[in-house]
Motif scaffolding. Sequence first.
Motif, PDB file in Angstrom:
ATOM      1  N   ALA A  65       0.729  -1.315  -0.052  1.00 36.93           N
ATOM      2  CA  ALA A  65       0.088   0.079   0.160  1.00 36.93           C
ATOM      3  C   ALA A  65       0.974   1.133   0.143  1.00 36.93           C
ATOM      4  CB  ALA A  65      -0.825  -0.215   1.145  1.00 36.93           C
TER       5      ALA A  65
ATOM      6  N   CYS B 176      -2.788   0.530   6.717  1.00 37.97           N
ATOM      7  CA  CYS B 176      -3.637  -0.257   5.722  1.00 37.97           C
ATOM      8  C   CYS B 176      -3.550  -1.842   5.918  1.00 37.97           C
ATOM      9  CB  CYS B 176      -3.577   0.108   4.412  1.00 37.97           C
ATOM     10  SG  CYS B 176      -3.901   1.838   3.845  1.00 37.97           S
TER      11      CYS B 176
ATOM     12  N   MET C  31     -10.131  -2.092   2.444  1.00 35.11           N
ATOM     13  CA  MET C  31      -8.950  -1.437   3.273  1.00 35.11           C
ATOM     14  C   MET C  31      -8.835  -0.038   2.907  1.00 35.11           C
ATOM     15  SD  MET C  31      -5.176  -2.545   2.328  1.00 35.11           S
ATOM     16  CE  MET C  31      -4.736  -1.485   1.155  1.00 35.11           C
ATOM     17  N   LEU C  32      -8.898   0.552   1.714  1.00 34.18           N
ATOM     18  CA  LEU C  32      -8.833   2.181   1.663  1.00 34.18           C
ATOM     19  C   LEU C  32     -10.077   2.736   2.220  1.00 34.18           C
ATOM     20  CD1 LEU C  32      -7.772   1.676  -2.221  1.00 34.18           C
ATOM     21  CD2 LEU C  32      -6.522   2.412  -0.236  1.00 34.18           C
TER      22      LEU C  32
ATOM     23  N   TYR D 200      -9.107   3.043   5.835  1.00 31.33           N
ATOM     24  CA  TYR D 200      -8.194   4.285   5.891  1.00 31.33           C
ATOM     25  C   TYR D 200      -8.766   5.739   5.719  1.00 31.33           C
ATOM     26  CZ  TYR D 200      -4.204   7.137   4.939  1.00 31.33           C
ATOM     27  OH  TYR D 200      -3.149   8.175   5.034  1.00 31.33           O
TER      28      TYR D 200
END
Length: 362
Positions: free
Chosen positions: A246, A273, A353-354, A357
Amino acid sequence: MSKLNIYYSLPPLGEGSGRGLGLGHELLSSLIGSPDRLFVLTDETTRRLCWPLVAQLPCLAEAQHITIPPTDENKTLQTLASVWTALQQGGATRHSLLICLGGGMVSDLGGFAASTFKRGIACINIPTTLLSMVDASVGGKTGINFGGLKNEVGTFCQPRAVIIDTQFLRTQDTANMLSGYAEMLKHGLISNEEHWAELLRFEPESPDLGLLSEMISRSVAVKERIVLEDPTEQGIRRALNLGHTAGHAFESFALAKGQPVLHGYAVAWGLVCELYLSVRKCGFPQDKMRQTLQFVRSRYGAMAFGCKDYDRLLNLMQHDKKNTAGIINFTLLGGIGDIRIDQTATPEEIRDMLDFYADCFA
Ligand code: GLY
């Protein structure tokens, strides 16, 4: 290979040389030995700020200087060729020695120049940034950027020695200290809980340099152990890629937007991440992920991106050179020190995951 020849210069390299030779000088002098020609590679910044701290050492008196432009965008074939040319014009032979005095850009490019000139001459790294002390100068990865990709061409070639002298950290600004500290955080996460907890207690913005020196040696020991086991990254060395799948995507994305970020900042965001993915896929403890997130958020700020950027970030992860056959490769953790290399994630998991974040850092 039984060790990586990492030395800590205490007192500092230059100290004592006015009143007779200091310990640092003895160390450097013995490591230099008696090459037929000695070269010191710096970039314009380390020539100005770091060279004066060692310039008076008698063992460097005969050195020929090679100075290259600073920063990663100059880690190019053209700069590499200029170093080869300087070595050639300076009469370098296989019995010559190159000292790389600088950050990761200098040791990456200088190490590559040394490992290829006349099929290889010796080099010694004297790292001057926290990032290069704990990561770039140690472990024998050398290289340049090529064709728009970072570290695309290079070699694995161990330096004769690495001399870590924390006096150079006095030349570092806070942002660069934090950048290096992210790699230390990574080493804590892949080693053990005590190491990780010590890192979260420390204040890298206003460091106690004595304690930091001890922490640097603990951090480098983590990398050294792994590199000795797997010098050419066939397996466990991939543990050192934690946060980097990432992280590299963030770094390239920021660069493409014309808003480059320091490598360690991208790694710090990448660690968050990938710890989130570790919680989801490998059972990493939520509370430890949250504590790490809190540490990163309060010091490194946030990377600005929105949902419209996810495809671009995914694409960058897909093109990471750590992947095989288009499968995105992550190093994850089942717990602190419980390393799981060669993990994959689906595009949906990466988008999630993004999202995580973006929510946490909003
Ligand atoms: N920077 C990661 C490694 O040296 O393998």
